[in-house]
Design a protein around this motif. Structure first.
Motif, PDB file in Angstrom:
ATOM      1  N   ARG A  96       0.823  -1.213   0.000  1.00  0.00           N
ATOM      2  CA  ARG A  96       0.000   0.000   0.000  1.00  0.00           C
ATOM      3  C   ARG A  96       0.859   1.266   0.000  1.00  0.00           C
ATOM      4  NH1 ARG A  96      -5.352  -0.743   0.970  1.00  0.00           N
ATOM      5  NH2 ARG A  96      -6.012  -2.807   1.693  1.00  0.00           N
ATOM      6  N   ASN A  97       0.250   2.341  -0.504  1.00  0.00           N
ATOM      7  CA  ASN A  97       0.912   3.645  -0.506  1.00  0.00           C
ATOM      8  C   ASN A  97       0.767   4.328   0.851  1.00  0.00           C
ATOM      9  OD1 ASN A  97       1.476   3.306  -3.250  1.00  0.00           O
ATOM     10  ND2 ASN A  97      -0.409   4.338  -3.875  1.00  0.00           N
ATOM     11  N   GLY A  98       1.710   5.220   1.150  1.00  0.00           N
ATOM     12  CA  GLY A  98       1.584   6.022   2.354  1.00  0.00           C
ATOM     13  C   GLY A  98       0.552   7.119   2.165  1.00  0.00           C
ATOM     14  N   GLY A  99      -0.035   7.571   3.252  1.00  0.00           N
ATOM     15  CA  GLY A  99      -1.041   8.620   3.177  1.00  0.00           C
ATOM     16  C   GLY A  99      -0.417  10.001   3.062  1.00  0.00           C
ATOM     17  N   PRO A 100      -1.136  10.998   2.476  1.00  0.00           N
ATOM     18  CA  PRO A 100      -0.612  12.367   2.368  1.00  0.00           C
ATOM     19  C   PRO A 100      -0.623  13.071   3.722  1.00  0.00           C
ATOM     20  CG  PRO A 100      -2.871  12.279   1.588  1.00  0.00           C
ATOM     21  CD  PRO A 100      -2.476  10.861   1.885  1.00  0.00           C
ATOM     22  N   GLY A 101       0.239  14.072   3.847  1.00  0.00           N
ATOM     23  CA  GLY A 101       0.226  14.868   5.062  1.00  0.00           C
ATOM     24  C   GLY A 101      -1.037  15.713   5.151  1.00  0.00           C
ATOM     25  N   GLY A 102      -1.304  16.241   6.331  1.00  0.00           N
ATOM     26  CA  GLY A 102      -2.508  17.043   6.530  1.00  0.00           C
ATOM     27  C   GLY A 102      -2.197  18.369   7.183  1.00  0.00           C
ATOM     28  N   PRO A 103      -3.215  19.206   7.367  1.00  0.00           N
ATOM     29  CA  PRO A 103      -3.013  20.483   8.071  1.00  0.00           C
ATOM     30  C   PRO A 103      -2.719  20.240   9.546  1.00  0.00           C
ATOM     31  CG  PRO A 103      -5.333  20.092   7.661  1.00  0.00           C
ATOM     32  CD  PRO A 103      -4.599  19.009   6.938  1.00  0.00           C
ATOM     33  N   ARG A 104      -2.333  21.327  10.230  1.00  0.00           N
ATOM     34  CA  ARG A 104      -1.990  21.252  11.639  1.00  0.00           C
ATOM     35  C   ARG A 104      -0.824  20.289  11.881  1.00  0.00           C
ATOM     36  NH1 ARG A 104      -7.951  21.251  14.623  1.00  0.00           N
ATOM     37  NH2 ARG A 104      -8.749  23.121  13.551  1.00  0.00           N
ATOM     38  N   ALA A 105       0.083  20.256  10.915  1.00  0.00           N
ATOM     39  CA  ALA A 105       1.304  19.446  11.005  1.00  0.00           C
ATOM     40  C   ALA A 105       1.009  17.962  11.173  1.00  0.00           C
ATOM     41  CB  ALA A 105       2.198  19.950  12.135  1.00  0.00           C
ATOM     42  N   MET A 106      -0.126  17.525  10.660  1.00  0.00           N
ATOM     43  CA  MET A 106      -0.485  16.113  10.773  1.00  0.00           C
ATOM     44  C   MET A 106       0.294  15.285   9.748  1.00  0.00           C
ATOM     45  SD  MET A 106      -4.625  16.361  11.306  1.00  0.00           S
ATOM     46  CE  MET A 106      -4.766  14.583  11.284  1.00  0.00           C
ATOM     47  N   THR A 107       0.951  14.258  10.233  1.00  0.00           N
ATOM     48  CA  THR A 107       1.709  13.359   9.363  1.00  0.00           C
ATOM     49  C   THR A 107       0.779  12.316   8.759  1.00  0.00           C
ATOM     50  OG1 THR A 107       3.705  13.622  10.710  1.00  0.00           O
ATOM     51  CG2 THR A 107       3.621  11.689   9.266  1.00  0.00           C
ATOM     52  N   GLY A 108       0.961  12.039   7.475  1.00  0.00           N
ATOM     53  CA  GLY A 108       0.144  11.015   6.836  1.00  0.00           C
ATOM     54  C   GLY A 108       0.429   9.633   7.405  1.00  0.00           C
ATOM     55  N   ARG A 109      -0.514   8.749   7.240  1.00  0.00           N
ATOM     56  CA  ARG A 109      -0.371   7.398   7.792  1.00  0.00           C
ATOM     57  C   ARG A 109       0.641   6.598   6.975  1.00  0.00           C
ATOM     58  NH1 ARG A 109      -5.204   3.118   9.264  1.00  0.00           N
ATOM     59  NH2 ARG A 109      -3.833   1.399   9.905  1.00  0.00           N
ATOM     60  N   SER A 110       1.589   5.983   7.662  1.00  0.00           N
ATOM     61  CA  SER A 110       2.526   5.091   6.999  1.00  0.00           C
ATOM     62  C   SER A 110       1.847   3.754   6.709  1.00  0.00           C
ATOM     63  CB  SER A 110       3.765   4.864   7.872  1.00  0.00           C
ATOM     64  OG  SER A 110       4.533   6.044   7.976  1.00  0.00           O
ATOM     65  N   ALA A 111       2.107   3.202   5.549  1.00  0.00           N
ATOM     66  CA  ALA A 111       1.466   1.953   5.140  1.00  0.00           C
ATOM     67  C   ALA A 111       2.135   0.764   5.820  1.00  0.00           C
ATOM     68  CB  ALA A 111       1.533   1.807   3.625  1.00  0.00           C
ATOM     69  N   ASP A 112       1.345  -0.244   6.105  1.00  0.00           N
ATOM     70  CA  ASP A 112       1.896  -1.486   6.652  1.00  0.00           C
ATOM     71  C   ASP A 112       2.717  -2.189   5.581  1.00  0.00           C
ATOM     72  OD1 ASP A 112       0.606  -1.084   9.070  1.00  0.00           O
ATOM     73  OD2 ASP A 112      -1.183  -2.205   8.455  1.00  0.00           O
ATOM     74  N   ASP A 113       3.777  -2.852   6.018  1.00  0.00           N
ATOM     75  CA  ASP A 113       4.563  -3.659   5.096  1.00  0.00           C
ATOM     76  C   ASP A 113       3.767  -4.884   4.669  1.00  0.00           C
ATOM     77  OD1 ASP A 113       6.767  -1.961   5.305  1.00  0.00           O
ATOM     78  OD2 ASP A 113       7.568  -3.039   7.033  1.00  0.00           O
ATOM     79  N   LEU A 114       3.996  -5.323   3.442  1.00  0.00           N
ATOM     80  CA  LEU A 114       3.372  -6.540   2.934  1.00  0.00           C
ATOM     81  C   LEU A 114       4.354  -7.684   3.170  1.00  0.00           C
ATOM     82  CD1 LEU A 114       1.191  -8.102   1.392  1.00  0.00           C
ATOM     83  CD2 LEU A 114       2.317  -7.404  -0.738  1.00  0.00           C
ATOM     84  N   VAL A 115       4.008  -8.589   4.081  1.00  0.00           N
ATOM     85  CA  VAL A 115       4.873  -9.718   4.423  1.00  0.00           C
ATOM     86  C   VAL A 115       4.366 -10.962   3.704  1.00  0.00           C
ATOM     87  CG1 VAL A 115       5.802 -11.154   6.270  1.00  0.00           C
ATOM     88  CG2 VAL A 115       5.421  -8.707   6.670  1.00  0.00           C
ATOM     89  N   VAL A 116       5.218 -11.541   2.882  1.00  0.00           N
ATOM     90  CA  VAL A 116       4.873 -12.734   2.110  1.00  0.00           C
ATOM     91  C   VAL A 116       5.652 -13.916   2.675  1.00  0.00           C
ATOM     92  CG1 VAL A 116       4.824 -13.789  -0.182  1.00  0.00           C
ATOM     93  CG2 VAL A 116       4.535 -11.304   0.063  1.00  0.00           C
ATOM     94  N   GLU A 117       4.944 -14.941   3.115  1.00  0.00           N
ATOM     95  CA  GLU A 117       5.599 -16.119   3.660  1.00  0.00           C
ATOM     96  C   GLU A 117       5.981 -17.077   2.535  1.00  0.00           C
ATOM     97  OE1 GLU A 117       3.086 -17.851   6.647  1.00  0.00           O
ATOM     98  OE2 GLU A 117       3.862 -16.499   8.200  1.00  0.00           O
ATOM     99  N   VAL A 118       7.221 -17.532   2.569  1.00  0.00           N
ATOM    100  CA  VAL A 118       7.725 -18.487   1.582  1.00  0.00           C
ATOM    101  C   VAL A 118       8.310 -19.671   2.332  1.00  0.00           C
ATOM    102  CG1 VAL A 118       8.207 -16.696  -0.125  1.00  0.00           C
ATOM    103  CG2 VAL A 118       9.998 -17.368   1.491  1.00  0.00           C
ATOM    104  N   PRO A 119       8.464 -20.818   1.678  1.00  0.00           N
ATOM    105  CA  PRO A 119       9.039 -21.976   2.366  1.00  0.00           C
ATOM    106  C   PRO A 119      10.493 -21.736   2.772  1.00  0.00           C
ATOM    107  CG  PRO A 119       7.949 -22.623   0.312  1.00  0.00           C
ATOM    108  CD  PRO A 119       8.048 -21.130   0.299  1.00  0.00           C
ATOM    109  N   VAL A 120      10.882 -22.329   3.875  1.00  0.00           N
ATOM    110  CA  VAL A 120      12.292 -22.329   4.246  1.00  0.00           C
ATOM    111  C   VAL A 120      13.071 -23.062   3.153  1.00  0.00           C
ATOM    112  CG1 VAL A 120      13.983 -23.100   5.936  1.00  0.00           C
ATOM    113  CG2 VAL A 120      11.748 -22.283   6.697  1.00  0.00           C
ATOM    114  N   GLY A 121      14.155 -22.447   2.698  1.00  0.00           N
ATOM    115  CA  GLY A 121      14.920 -23.027   1.603  1.00  0.00           C
ATOM    116  C   GLY A 121      14.657 -22.359   0.272  1.00  0.00           C
TER     117      GLY A 121
END
Length: 362
Positions: A69-94
């Protein structure tokens, strides 16, 4: 329907960083105003994690594209946009992760819970509050978030097994693994009944186990990719000991000595390192007729190595083969490395093609 896949080519796209915002304060108690545009949020990264809960690249290969996902835009009143969660993909060991365009190996995820960021999320843009100075007190400037990384990846899975079964089609590998474990490979009297690796857990004695992999049969030219070629051979690389199974029955499709020499030659041509792995030569389908002892002795004399005889159908000689393999594996465990079967594989008691284990007394 196939339930195992050991190769996949996919696209990964990390999220874009959120844009910074241009904004000014308009509160009644702040008549002079001033910039208050906040920063954007960080874009999500794509992370691969080695998991003991995944045993195939089947689901990953079906999806083809993984987008964070993309990060969110900043807002007024010095509000920081929401950082997106990382996409974690599980793969087999090896799982080996390659950059498909450059061909370089990025990481071999050989340890459970090991992670690799395969696409870094974009950086956040800065709001105009960041550009205020004593000279420029009302900046009308903000920066855009950067694009996240994108890559095309090639994934290859090398099985973790302690014992690998080698042999030409119909040598008796599938019958052997079905005898010693709860794995249920397809067994029939025609070539390539094993089209995908089967892994099972064989119990040795009261307190120990062996992870055994039945790998697809070889044909001449496998080192050059003929037949199942490299799809077969790469799974052998992590095994600690190889059982070279040779059919010595009267109805064998090829002369036992020729079969032994041809397979050994394939291993040497594919990888000198692989050819140096400890191996046990096992004559299959013994004890089933009156001439088996003579045929086993002829094979042993011709190849110049000790040959163990067994019949998976009758169950004779199977214990001796397992104990011999167990002795080599446990001696090798005295100097462990990442190329061997990890402890989790034995403890969980399940893997592709297996539903448990069958005890073999020592």
């Amino acid at each position: 329907m196939a339930s195992f896949r050991d190769e996949a080519e996919i696209d990964v796209v990390a999220g874009k960083g959120g844009d910074g915002t241009i904004s000014f304060r308009h509160e009644a108690h702040a008549p002079l105003g001033g910039p208050d545009g906040g920063d954007g949020g960080r874009g999500g990264s794509v992370i691969f994690r080695a998991s003991t809960n995944v045993h195939s690249l089947l689901d990953i290969g079906r999806r083809f594209r993984f987008v964070a996902r993309n990060g969110g835009p900043g807002g007024p009143r010095a509000m920081t946009g929401r950082s997106a969660d990382d996409l974690v993909v599980e793969v087999p060991v090896g799982t080996l992760i390659f950059d498909a365009e450059r061909g370089n190996l990025m990481r071999d995820l050989a340890t459970p819970e090991e992670e690799l960021v395969v696409a870094q999320g974009g950086k956040a843009g800065k709001g105009n509050i960041r550009f205020a100075t004593s000279v420029v007190q009302a900046p009308r400037k903000a920066t855009l978030g950067t694009m996240g990384e994108s890559r095309r990846l090639k994934l290859e899975l090398k099985l973790f097994a302690e014992v690998g079964l080698l042999g030409f089609p119909n040598a008796g590998k599938s019958t052997f693994i079905s005898r010693i474990t709860a794995a249920t490979p397809k067994i029939a009297d025609y070539p390539f009944t094993t089209l995908e690796p089967q892994v099972g857990i064989a119990r040795v004695g009261d307190y120990d186990t062996l992870v055994v992999a039945d790998l697809p049969g070889l044909i001449e030219g496998a080192a050059e990719g003929a037949g199942l070629g490299h799809k077969f051979l790469r799974h052998v690389e992590r095994c600690r000991v190889l059982l070279h199974i040779v059919d010595v029955s009267p109805t064998a499709e090829r002369d036992p000595v020729e079969a032994w020499e041809a397979l050994e030659d394939e291993l040497r041509r594919y990888s000198p390192v692989l050819a140096e792995k400890p191996r046990l030569t096992v004559a299959s389908k013994c004890f089933e007729d009156d001439g088996w002892e003579e045929r086993l002795a002829n094979l042993e004399a011709a190849v110049g190595v000790k040959v163990l005889g067994m019949s998976s159908i009758l169950g004779q000689g199977v214990d001796e083969v397992l104990r011999a393999a167990h002795k080599i594996v446990r001696a090798d465990h005295a100097a462990p490395d990442h190329s061997g079967a990890p402890d989790w594989f034995r403890e969980q008691g399940s893997a592709p093609g297996t539903a448990g284990s069958t005890e073999i007394s020592e």
